[in-house]
Design an enzyme around this catalytic site. Structure first.
Site, PDB file in Angstrom:
ATOM      1  N   GLU A  22       4.215 -34.412  30.946  1.00 53.52           N
ATOM      2  CA  GLU A  22       3.083 -33.892  30.170  1.00 53.52           C
ATOM      3  C   GLU A  22       3.562 -33.193  28.905  1.00 53.52           C
ATOM      4  O   GLU A  22       4.755 -32.927  28.735  1.00 53.52           O
ATOM      5  CB  GLU A  22       2.263 -32.931  31.032  1.00 53.52           C
ATOM      6  CG  GLU A  22       3.074 -31.789  31.613  1.00 53.52           C
ATOM      7  CD  GLU A  22       2.378 -30.457  31.523  1.00 53.52           C
ATOM      8  OE1 GLU A  22       1.903 -30.139  30.419  1.00 53.52           O
ATOM      9  OE2 GLU A  22       2.343 -29.727  32.526  1.00 53.52           O
ATOM     10  N   LYS A  83      -5.457 -28.927  23.417  1.00 49.80           N
ATOM     11  CA  LYS A  83      -5.156 -29.168  24.816  1.00 49.80           C
ATOM     12  C   LYS A  83      -6.132 -30.222  25.333  1.00 49.80           C
ATOM     13  O   LYS A  83      -7.345 -30.033  25.286  1.00 49.80           O
ATOM     14  CB  LYS A  83      -5.295 -27.856  25.599  1.00 49.80           C
ATOM     15  CG  LYS A  83      -4.856 -27.919  27.046  1.00 49.80           C
ATOM     16  CD  LYS A  83      -4.979 -26.531  27.669  1.00 49.80           C
ATOM     17  CE  LYS A  83      -4.598 -26.528  29.144  1.00 49.80           C
ATOM     18  NZ  LYS A  83      -4.758 -25.198  29.745  1.00 49.80           N
ATOM     19  N   VAL A 103      -2.064 -32.089  33.014  1.00 51.13           N
ATOM     20  CA  VAL A 103      -1.724 -32.891  34.192  1.00 51.13           C
ATOM     21  C   VAL A 103      -2.715 -34.036  34.348  1.00 51.13           C
ATOM     22  O   VAL A 103      -2.341 -35.198  34.530  1.00 51.13           O
ATOM     23  CB  VAL A 103      -1.693 -32.014  35.459  1.00 51.13           C
ATOM     24  CG1 VAL A 103      -1.631 -32.873  36.719  1.00 51.13           C
ATOM     25  CG2 VAL A 103      -0.495 -31.059  35.421  1.00 51.13           C
ATOM     26  N   ALA A 138      -9.528 -29.593  36.259  1.00 45.24           N
ATOM     27  CA  ALA A 138      -9.779 -31.034  36.394  1.00 45.24           C
ATOM     28  C   ALA A 138      -8.596 -31.753  37.027  1.00 45.24           C
ATOM     29  O   ALA A 138      -8.747 -32.893  37.493  1.00 45.24           O
ATOM     30  CB  ALA A 138     -10.076 -31.633  35.026  1.00 45.24           C
ATOM     31  N   LYS A 156       0.150 -23.263  39.800  1.00 43.42           N
ATOM     32  CA  LYS A 156       0.518 -22.090  39.013  1.00 43.42           C
ATOM     33  C   LYS A 156       0.134 -20.819  39.768  1.00 43.42           C
ATOM     34  O   LYS A 156      -0.952 -20.728  40.350  1.00 43.42           O
ATOM     35  CB  LYS A 156      -0.148 -22.143  37.646  1.00 43.42           C
ATOM     36  CG  LYS A 156       0.354 -23.311  36.788  1.00 43.42           C
ATOM     37  CD  LYS A 156      -0.308 -23.336  35.437  1.00 43.42           C
ATOM     38  CE  LYS A 156       0.256 -24.448  34.570  1.00 43.42           C
ATOM     39  NZ  LYS A 156      -0.121 -25.805  35.034  1.00 43.42           N
TER      40      LYS A 156
END
Length: 297
Positions: A22, A83, A103, A138, A156
């Site tokens: 990514e 983003k 991701v 998402a 995370k």
């Protein structure tokens, strides 16, 4: 609209092992120039394992699978890079503006290019307080629908890991612990939550993924690879930093929340969390490369 670099296109044609990477970690996850240094180091980890790296981004009106050094530098240094998740891909291609893939968006690009393995730092998930904010990444729905294996150091640590695992279970996503019975918590090696299955070698993971594909179950697989032990942070220290960062974030939600929280945690830990983040994503890239090579055997 999807453009592979020459190296990646050749690897796809010859069925060589490839690992998708990514780009939000470059543009929204780390400060410059550590971000571009890390991007290059992560690609080198994949190469060392014997696979071809394919960093994904949206540039000049196309989804790019495999970037050159100038493109990595652009993503790292241009503050206008947005983003990009699933909902943003169409507009990013239409506008021609630069976008770094999350991701979810990276999984979409990887699947379209028939790349089966993707390495990242940590997946998104259910945010703390989601019962009222409904802030759920998402990434989780993408894992439920797109057949790409994601090698990560868990979710995370700023997230609600227990609810994230519950959501993955609901979506039918297998969660593998690589040489661990416990789901990693990004900066720390354990979260207190069990994984669905433990596998102890890249070959074992490759066999699992091959069977999963042959069964045509659809959806992805999460491979939780704990941060290397020398780089793991003290759980109490990181927990205190996260709680302070969450308090400082106030009502901030949406795509800006995670970059803010990661940056604030890095500030509160004297950049110890940044160094941990770099160490874990490099380890994940190396493992993903080893699994990709095993898949081709």
């Amino acid at each position: 609209m999807l453009v592979a670099s020459r190296e990646v296109a050749d690897a796809i044609a010859s069925r060589a092992p490839i690992v998708a990477l990514e780009s939000t970690i470059i543009s929204h996850g780390m400060p410059y120039p550590r971000n571009v240094e890390t991007a290059r180091a992560v690609e080198e980890e994949v190469r060392t394992a014997g696979a071809v790296p394919a960093t994904v981004a949206v540039l000049d009106g196309a989804i790019r699978v495999g970037l050159d050094d100038d493109q990595l530098e652009r993503l790292a240094s241009d503050p206008a890079v947005s983003k990009v998740s699933r909902r943003d891909l169409t507009h990013a291609v239409l506008s021609g503006d630069p976008g770094a893939t999350t991701v979810a968006a990276t999984m979409i690009a990887a699947a379209k290019a028939d790349i089966r393995i993707f390495a990242t730092g940590g997946i998104g998930g259910v945010h703390r307080g989601a019962a009222t904010s409904f802030d759920i990444s998402a990434d989780l729905d993408e894992l439920g629908r797109t057949e790409v294996a994601v090698v990560c150091s868990g979710a995370k640590a700023i997230l609600d890991i227990g609810l994230t695992l519950e959501y993955l279970e609901t979506r039918g996503v297998p969660v593998i612990g690589y040489r661990t019975d416990e789901f990693p918590a990004f900066y720390t090696r354990g979260s207190g939550f069990a994984v669905d299955h433990r596998l102890d070698s890249p070959a074992d993971v490759a066999r699992f993924l091959s069977i999963h594909r042959r069964l045509a179950l659809g959806g992805g697989v999460v491979v939780g690879n704990p941060i290397p032990e020398p780089h793991a942070l003290d759980p109490d220290t990181i927990s205190a930093a996260i709680e302070r960062a969450l308090a400082d974030a106030g009502t901030l939600t949406g795509k800006e929340a995670t970059p803010y929280l990661l940056a604030r945690v890095a500030e509160l830990t004297g950049d110890a969390s940044l160094e941990a983040n770099i160490a874990l994503v490099r380890a994940n890239a190396r493992l993903a490369g080893e699994i990709a090579v095993a898949l081709e055997d």
